[in-house]
Design a protein around this motif. Structure first.
Motif, mmCIF file in Angstrom:
data_model
loop_
_atom_site.group_PDB
_atom_site.id
_atom_site.type_symbol
_atom_site.label_atom_id
_atom_site.label_comp_id
_atom_site.label_asym_id
_atom_site.label_seq_id
_atom_site.Cartn_x
_atom_site.Cartn_y
_atom_site.Cartn_z
ATOM 1 N N SER A 1 -86.577 27.247 -80.602
ATOM 2 C CA SER A 1 -86.784 28.550 -81.243
ATOM 3 C C SER A 1 -88.206 28.673 -81.775
ATOM 4 O O SER A 1 -88.812 29.741 -81.749
ATOM 5 N N ALA B 1 -90.395 29.381 -78.865
ATOM 6 C CA ALA B 1 -90.185 30.747 -78.400
ATOM 7 C C ALA B 1 -90.931 31.731 -79.297
ATOM 8 O O ALA B 1 -91.588 32.660 -78.828
ATOM 9 N N THR C 1 -87.111 33.983 -75.351
ATOM 10 C CA THR C 1 -86.150 33.613 -76.377
ATOM 11 C C THR C 1 -86.017 32.103 -76.351
ATOM 12 O O THR C 1 -86.494 31.447 -75.445
ATOM 13 N N ARG C 2 -85.332 31.583 -77.326
ATOM 14 C CA ARG C 2 -85.182 30.134 -77.359
ATOM 15 C C ARG C 2 -84.350 29.683 -76.172
ATOM 16 O O ARG C 2 -84.530 28.582 -75.642
#
Length: 166
Positions: free
Chosen positions: A22, A25, A32-33
């Motif tokens: 995350s 990201a 996104t993660r």
DNA sequence: CCCTGATTCGC
DNA sequence: GCGAATCAGG
């Protein structure tokens, strides 16, 4: 956003530095993660520096080892006194309430021997996210002992809440 | 409820 | 190949 040479490059770097998916990201943006994790896997660089995994235990059929550890501790004097002043507990046909069939809003006060066939739960309405009905809550959550016997207090008189199957 | 990585699978 | 959805766990 595509995985350009540069971006893959940075991904590798950040991942190697120990940033979480995350975090990466967020830092890189445009992904996104999940995208990061997916890419990390496809690049074959999952599993970072020596976390020492137990071993492929991931995603195995989980055996519900939720064995009720409830004990029907005999009521102690203090409890009995409380009992006396409480309204009688109406007996529901609760013999069928098992650890797996009991609802989240039903009293989980254990009744009977957990190892026995007829072991069941109180099952009466339990509100406010409490594990027990009003009646059993009073038994379970005994008021603080008088400062007098503070020193020798311990043993929470009764069954601990059965861990609801989450 | 916040987070973590892992896996699946339709795209 | 991609990544959202989902899962299992901390």
């Amino acid at each position: 956003m595509a995985w350009t040479e540069e971006r893959v490059e940075e991904l590798k770097k950040l991942w190697a530095e120990g940033h979480s998916a995350s975090q990466i990201a967020a830092r890189m943006g445009g992904v996104t993660r999940n995208a990061v994790i997916g890419k990390v896997h496809r690049l074959g660089l999952s599993g970072r520096a020596a976390p020492a995994k137990p071993k492929a235990v991931h995603h195995e059929p989980r055996v519900s080892a939720a064995v009720a550890t409830a004990s029907e501790a005999p009521e102690r004097p203090a409890v009995r006194s409380v009992l006396r002043d409480l309204p009688p507990l109406t007996d529901l046909g609760s013999s069928r309430l098992t650890v797996s069939s009991i609802g989240t809003d039903q009293c989980k006060w254990p009744i009977g021997d957990p190892a026995s066939e007829d072991f069941h739960f109180c099952g009466q309405g339990a509100t406010g996210g409490k594990p027990y009905c009003a009646y059993h809550s009073q038994l379970a959550f005994q008021p603080s002992t008088s400062r007098k016997e503070r020193k020798s207090r311990e043993a929470p008189a009764l069954p601990r809440p059965i861990r609801a199957v989450s």
